[in-house]
Scaffold this motif. Sequence first.
Motif, PDB file in Angstrom:
ATOM      1  N   GLU A  47      15.248  26.332  49.287  1.00 51.99           N
ATOM      2  CA  GLU A  47      16.062  25.684  50.323  1.00 51.99           C
ATOM      3  C   GLU A  47      15.396  24.402  50.812  1.00 51.99           C
ATOM      4  O   GLU A  47      16.059  23.384  50.993  1.00 51.99           O
ATOM      5  N   LYS A  48      14.082  24.435  51.003  1.00 54.41           N
ATOM      6  CA  LYS A  48      13.349  23.258  51.457  1.00 54.41           C
ATOM      7  C   LYS A  48      13.418  22.152  50.402  1.00 54.41           C
ATOM      8  O   LYS A  48      13.640  20.977  50.732  1.00 54.41           O
ATOM      9  N   ALA A  49      13.237  22.523  49.132  1.00 55.91           N
ATOM     10  CA  ALA A  49      13.302  21.533  48.057  1.00 55.91           C
ATOM     11  C   ALA A  49      14.690  20.908  47.983  1.00 55.91           C
ATOM     12  O   ALA A  49      14.828  19.689  47.832  1.00 55.91           O
ATOM     13  N   LEU A  50      15.727  21.737  48.099  1.00 57.15           N
ATOM     14  CA  LEU A  50      17.098  21.226  48.075  1.00 57.15           C
ATOM     15  C   LEU A  50      17.357  20.302  49.270  1.00 57.15           C
ATOM     16  O   LEU A  50      18.009  19.264  49.141  1.00 57.15           O
ATOM     17  N   GLU A  51      16.829  20.669  50.411  1.00 58.90           N
ATOM     18  CA  GLU A  51      16.980  19.836  51.607  1.00 58.90           C
ATOM     19  C   GLU A  51      16.268  18.494  51.403  1.00 58.90           C
ATOM     20  O   GLU A  51      16.810  17.433  51.753  1.00 58.90           O
TER      21      GLU A  51
END
Length: 140
Positions: A47-51
């Motif tokens: 999720e952090k990488a996608l964000e």
Amino acid sequence: MSFGSNYNANINEMMENRKRMLEEIAENKRRSDQVQIDQLQSSKNIEKALEDIQNSMPEIISLVRENNDTSKEMFALFQEMNTIMTAQSEEEAKHILETVTEKAQNISDKGEAAKNLYGYGKFLFMCVKEDIKSRFGIDF
């Protein structure tokens, strides 16, 4: 009623088996909990990488557009550099080479692209030089 030592041994064995099964169940539960924790952490990382990717998209798009613009300009210069092959004289060929090289340097600080373009132009000039010499009898 007398239960003998065999009865006590069986009870002890059953208790040991039960204890091992409970320990095994507890260990499996710990492993399962750890897998869930790892999956949750992995999910949070994703999720952090996608964000981060989503937040970077405007910059990425800007860089791609800038690169496309520079690529179009460089392609146009390569096409212009090819006109060296139609030069009628050494002076004309040199003029084309100098003009295109100057334009390449003015595009931006893309030094490597300008250097490559200049190298390509010099190669074309060397190829055309012999043709001009043979066609027009001009000796360099």
